[in-house]
Structures are given as structure tokens and as C-alpha cells.
Design an enzyme around this catalytic site. Structure first.
Site, PDB file in Angstrom:
ATOM      1  N   LEU A 196       0.883  -1.170   0.000  1.00  0.00           N
ATOM      2  CA  LEU A 196       0.000   0.000   0.000  1.00  0.00           C
ATOM      3  C   LEU A 196       0.916   1.215   0.000  1.00  0.00           C
ATOM      4  O   LEU A 196       1.939   1.221   0.695  1.00  0.00           O
ATOM      5  CB  LEU A 196      -0.902   0.021   1.239  1.00  0.00           C
ATOM      6  N   ASP A 197       0.572   2.234  -0.785  1.00  0.00           N
ATOM      7  CA  ASP A 197       1.469   3.378  -0.849  1.00  0.00           C
ATOM      8  C   ASP A 197       1.429   4.190   0.442  1.00  0.00           C
ATOM      9  O   ASP A 197       0.618   3.950   1.339  1.00  0.00           O
ATOM     10  CB  ASP A 197       1.188   4.245  -2.081  1.00  0.00           C
ATOM     11  N   PHE A 198       2.314   5.161   0.533  1.00  0.00           N
ATOM     12  CA  PHE A 198       2.544   5.926   1.759  1.00  0.00           C
ATOM     13  C   PHE A 198       1.266   6.563   2.294  1.00  0.00           C
ATOM     14  O   PHE A 198       1.039   6.596   3.506  1.00  0.00           O
ATOM     15  CB  PHE A 198       3.601   7.001   1.482  1.00  0.00           C
ATOM     16  N   ASN A 199       0.408   7.057   1.405  1.00  0.00           N
ATOM     17  CA  ASN A 199      -0.802   7.788   1.816  1.00  0.00           C
ATOM     18  C   ASN A 199      -2.059   6.922   1.803  1.00  0.00           C
ATOM     19  O   ASN A 199      -3.166   7.455   1.908  1.00  0.00           O
ATOM     20  CB  ASN A 199      -1.004   8.999   0.911  1.00  0.00           C
ATOM     21  N   THR A 200      -1.903   5.606   1.666  1.00  0.00           N
ATOM     22  CA  THR A 200      -3.056   4.699   1.661  1.00  0.00           C
ATOM     23  C   THR A 200      -3.058   3.874   2.944  1.00  0.00           C
ATOM     24  O   THR A 200      -2.009   3.411   3.402  1.00  0.00           O
ATOM     25  CB  THR A 200      -3.000   3.756   0.448  1.00  0.00           C
TER      26      THR A 200
END
Length: 327
Positions: free
Chosen positions: A172-176
Site C-alpha cells: 500500500l502506498d505511503f498515503n493509503t
């Protein structure tokens, strides 16, 4: 100043109360509420994993004396990497057994000293069940141990182990935020991510403004991204008001920032993104941010069976190549 914007919480499917680990004071935050449309959507063919009623039975796996097994298989199920990667390391002469360079097809036994790139590793034989955990990833954490920017990473919140390591199932990306799986078995992680199983990924998405009917249809029909075509399998409204609208979307692949890029392709900005399902796993409603839930022995055995890992022929697919496994 407190944020006065009204946010509609999302309520994940009901589940039994699990044993939790992590920061009990952290709140899961605002997430979208299910509408009547989403509530009437088809239910999963198989129920998600549920914690047993007796918390003392969770995470306790019986061990028996190990038997000799193929080296590349042992390394994979110990979380060092995939079987193919281990075979490549063996071919390159970067793995030693008891001080000697390992050979392709060689077996290892309990008590053997195995070194990978000069570092001693702890092996898990097949009669020792792997561990599997669900982690509620908060925003602001990276799914990597090596980050040049030294940002907080998800691994610091996971249970510590004396040997082996946690392998992330996808990213999952940094902002998810949302559901993230980890296991000590590299072989199991590889199967959970392999395209042939087509595991469904479901997300709760908050966008700025409204989604037009034309944009909605384009997302369902398929749009062209920089790395190929992409489309949602389902797209449903999930509440919200004013400038913030929530949607529930699902797809059967996990490319980098795919959900965000798809909405951006139709001119819509995603203000929040949370994964609520991965294959047969559903994010438990009482699992707060930065907390983990570990599967019990029976759940792990069932998972291994579902993915053909209790079969003597490794690599046998659970389904026909194009059949989707939605849990």
C-alpha cells in the site's frame, strides 16, 4: 482547531472480536458508510477468517522434528524470498550449507547451518506452520525496510521474531491505509500475490466532488494507463455529502497506485483511500490503526489447503488459470 467537516464512517462487515496488538489509543478515523446499494451487493462465496472464541488458542502452532527438504523450498517458506529467487541465489553460489557452496536440488536437514550472502538464516521446515497476520496500516507508513528518506515503516509495528522475517503480501502506498497481510512464508506470500489466483482487492475511496455517469462508465469499461489498460470490476456509491463522496471499488490486480491513477485519468482527485478487503480477508471493524491480528492454527491450515500448499506437488494452481478467486 477541530475539523468541522462532516465525514461519514465506513463500517466493515461484522466479525468476531480478535486478539489485538498495537497502539490501543489510536482511532481508526473516519471511513465511508455502506449504503443500501452496497449492502445488497453479492456476498463473498466464502466467509472471511474469524478469530476463535478462545484468544489463548491463537497463534500457537505445534512443532514436530523436521525432515530433510529441498533447500530452495525451505528458504522460500522461511520468508527469505520466492523459490525462483532462491534457485537463482543457489546458482550464483551465494548460499552455503555447513560451510560448503549449495547445489541446485540439494536438501537440508534440521541442524544444518545455512548462510545466505554470508548471513546465517533460520529455516522453517514444512511441519512448522507459517505465521499470518492482518495489519491495519495507517497513512504515513511505507511498506519497505529500506527507505532513503527514513520514513516510518510498517515493520516496526509487527510482532518481533527470533528467527525469520515478515514478508508483505503486496503493498500500500505511503498515503493509503487499510488491510495489509504479512506472513513468515515467502512461498505463501508469492501465491497470495500471483496473478493466476486473481484475488479481489476492494477499496473505500473518498473523492473531491462528484463522479459523473460518463466517468463512472469509463472506469468500469476500462481506461488506458501508462502501464496498460485498467478497469474496476465493481464501483458503488457509499455515502458522503458536500464536497466529499465515498465509493466502494474492486479490482483483481494490484499495480502501483492503480486506484488513484484510474480516478486521476477521469479528472477526479482521491482525497482518501483505504483497502478493506484482499481475497478472503476482510478488515475487521474493531482492528484499529497500527494494530495486528494473527490467524490461529486452524485458519492457517485452511489457507494453506486453499492454495494447494498441502499438496505434494508444489506449484499446483488452485483454479484454472483464468478463474477468479474472490474468497
Amino acid at each position: 482547531m477541530p475539523n468541522k467537516t462532516r465525514k461519514t464512517p465506513f463500517r466493515a462487515p461484522a466479525d468476531a472480536a480478535p486478539r489485538l496488538r498495537g497502539a490501543p489509543g489510536r482511532d481508526p478515523g473516519n471511513t465511508p458508510r455502506e449504503t443500501e446499494e452496497s449492502a445488497s451487493a453479492p456476498k463473498p462465496r466464502r466467509k472471511p477468517f474469524v478469530a476463535p472464541s478462545d484468544p489463548s488458542k491463537r497463534g500457537r502452532h505445534k512443532e514436530q522434528p523436521g525432515k530433510p527438504e529441498r533447500l530452495h523450498k525451505l528458504l522460500a517458506q522461511s520468508g527469505i524470498g520466492s523459490r525462483r529467487e532462491m534457485e537463482e541465489l543457489i546458482s550464483a553460489g551465494r548460499i552455503n550449507i555447513n560451510g560448503e557452496i549449495a547445489r541446485i536440488g540439494q536438501s537440508a536437514s534440521p541442524g544444518d547451518r545455512i548462510k545466505v550472502n554470508g548471513k546465517l538464516v533460520h529455516l522453517k521446515f514444512s511441519n512448522r506452520l507459517p505465521r499470518v497476520i492482518i495489519y491495519h496500516k495507517p497513512e504515513g507508513e511505507i511498506v519497505s525496510r529500506d527507505d532513503p528518506e527514513h520514513r516510518p515503516n510498517v515493520f516496526t509495528a509487527l510482532p518481533r521474531m527470533s528467527g525469520g522475517r515478515w514478508v508483505a503480501v503486496g503493498r500500500l502506498d505511503f498515503n493509503t491505509s487499510g488491510l495489509l497481510l504479512f506472513t513468515t512464508s515467502g512461498d505463501l506470500a508469492n501465491r497470495l500475490m500471483h496473478p493466476r489466483y486473481n484475488l479481489v482487492r476492494e477499496y473505500a475511496v473518498r473523492i473531491l466532488g462528484a463522479l459523473s455517469d460518463e466517468a463512472r462508465q469509463r472506469l468500469l469499461d476500462g481506461i488506458e494507463l501508462g502501464d496498460g489498460p485498467a478497469q474496476f470490476d465493481t464501483l458503488q456509491e457509499a455515502g458522503g455529502e458536500g464536497a466529499n463522496h465515498w465509493y466502494r471499488v474492486s479490482l483483481f490486480e494490484g499495480r502501483n497506485r492503480e486506484v488513484r491513477r484510474m480516478f486521476e485519468a477521469v479528472g477526479v482527485v482521491v482525497s482518501r483511500l483505504m483497502r478493506v478487503r484482499y481475497g478472503p480477508f476482510i478488515l475487521p471493524p474493531n482492528l484499529k490503526r497500527a494494530q495486528v491480528l494473527e490467524l490461529g492454527e486452524g485458519e492457517v491450515k485452511k489457507l494453506l489447503s486453499d492454495f494447494g500448499m498441502d499438496d505434494p506437488a508444489p506449484g499446483r494452481p488452485l483454479h484454472k488459470p483464468r478463474e477468479r478467486y474472490a474468497g
